[in-house]
Design a protein around this motif. Structure first.
Motif, short mmCIF file in Angstrom:
data_model
loop_
_atom_site.label_atom_id
_atom_site.label_comp_id
_atom_site.label_asym_id
_atom_site.label_seq_id
_atom_site.Cartn_x
_atom_site.Cartn_y
_atom_site.Cartn_z
N GLN A 94 7.15 3.28 0.49
CA GLN A 94 8.17 3.97 1.27
C GLN A 94 8.23 3.45 2.71
O GLN A 94 9.29 3.07 3.21
CB GLN A 94 7.92 5.48 1.27
CG GLN A 94 9.07 6.30 1.85
CD GLN A 94 10.33 6.22 1.00
OE1 GLN A 94 10.27 6.29 -0.23
NE2 GLN A 94 11.48 6.06 1.64
N SER A 95 7.07 3.43 3.37
CA SER A 95 7.05 3.04 4.78
C SER A 95 7.11 1.54 4.97
O SER A 95 7.67 1.06 5.96
CB SER A 95 5.80 3.61 5.46
OG SER A 95 4.62 3.06 4.90
N GLN A 132 0.83 -1.20 0.00
CA GLN A 132 0.00 0.00 0.00
C GLN A 132 0.87 1.26 0.00
O GLN A 132 0.57 2.23 -0.67
CB GLN A 132 -0.91 0.01 1.24
CG GLN A 132 -1.74 -1.26 1.40
CD GLN A 132 -2.62 -1.57 0.20
OE1 GLN A 132 -3.24 -0.66 -0.36
NE2 GLN A 132 -2.68 -2.83 -0.20
N ASN A 133 1.94 1.24 0.79
CA ASN A 133 2.85 2.39 0.90
C ASN A 133 4.29 1.89 0.78
O ASN A 133 4.90 1.51 1.78
CB ASN A 133 2.64 3.11 2.23
CG ASN A 133 3.41 4.41 2.31
OD1 ASN A 133 4.53 4.53 1.80
ND2 ASN A 133 2.83 5.41 2.95
#
Length: 312
Positions: free
Chosen positions: A91-92, A88-89
């Motif tokens: 980067q994180s 979903q993200n």
């Protein structure tokens, strides 16, 4: 007794690494991201010599906690980067813990006296971020080994990009620090398969085997694998653990990065073998394991044996 710290030592691959070191009479410290989640590590406490096992909570983004984890270790294995396909993200979920976590780890290790060996569990993505698709202009049948130029693309899956960049960080660190008091070595497995030691249902590796066995496609990425009957290079999880143990306990391997791989089969034949049926085509060798066989003495299991074992 020597002590090994295994970051991610309760995961799919990490559990077998933990077992290998316990079986060889090491004191073993294993990290978990949440000490309250006993389901993540309870399978380890039943292993032989588990009285030599210690479980510790660790966040690789926390350098103080990392320092506390490695401070009394002779060997440190880093197997703690996330393997997530449904992202979903990026980067994180992937880039920060994989890349920044590796940078934090290297910064802590160089300040820690007494460490003799560091081993990174990278990925075939350290060599080809398009895996299982071919690297660059190669075809599905062109072979690949450690002499080939690593290939990466910003179009590749974020997991693969993160693993590639993290491996570049390690390689640059070795170049920038030519007089380290310890050795750094890396292993890069292809698709790791086999039977999980735990009953957890959140493992990407075992989950992917479940999907292929049952011809399920929860997203477009997996559906594309079926649509193209993509060939996968496969390696047994126990062979990966054996290779990690050999690398960790063998001197003179500083800066090496070993591809860990056995045979390649198309997805349709993987589905058959996961259901204890015979494959229609013979295995091929795409990713080559000559270096690991020669320098580590690893004899890789046939993929059929590995995939049959998952379905037991």
């Amino acid at each position: 007794m020597k002590k090994v710290g295994i970051i991610g030592g309760s995961g799919f691959i990490g559990s077998y690494i933990t077992k290998a070191f316990l079986d060889n009479h090491f004191l073993v410290k294993v990290s978990t991201t949440a000490i309250t989640r006993e389901d993540k590590y309870k399978h380890l406490v039943t292993l032989n010599h588990a009285d030599n096992l210690h479980i510790s909570e660790l966040d690789v983004m926390d350098k103080v906690a990392l320092q506390d984890f490695v401070i009394d270790c002779d060997i440190v294995i880093h197997s703690g980067t996330p393997f997530i396909l449904d992202v979903q993200n990026p980067q994180s979920q992937l880039f920060d813990p994989t890349i920044k976590g590796t940078e934090n780890f290297l910064e802590v290790i160089i300040q820690t006296p007494g460490i003799e060996k560091v081993v990174f569990i990278a990925s075939v993505a350290a060599w080809n971020t398009n895996f299982p698709m071919p690297a660059g202009t190669k075809s599905f049948t062109d072979t690949f080994d450690e002499n080939d130029t690593p290939f990466t693309s910003t179009e590749s899956h974020p997991y693969a990009q993160a693993k590639f960049i993290a491996n570049q960080v390690v390689e640059q660190f070795i170049i920038d620090h030519p007089d380290l008091s310890y050795e750094i070595s890396t292993v890069s497995p292809v698709l790791v398969a086999g039977k999980s030691m735990s009953q957890r249902e959140d493992s990407t590796s075992t989950g992917l085997q479940f999907l292929i066995k049952n011809k399920l496609a929860p997203d477009a990425f997996v559906q594309a694998l079926y649509d193209n009957d993509v060939p996968f290079a496969i390696v047994d999880v126990e062979d990966v653990a054996h290779a990690v143990y050999k690398v960790a306990t063998t001197k003179g391997l500083h800066g090496k990065n070993y591809l860990l791989t056995s045979e390649t089969y198309k997805i349709t034949d993987m589905t058959a073998m996961l259901n204890n049926q015979e494959p229609k085509e013979k295995a091929s060798i795409v990713y080559k394991n000559n270096l690991a066989k020669k320098e580590l003495g690893i004899q890789f299991r046939p993929a059929k044996e590995t995939l049959n074992n998952y379905s037991i």
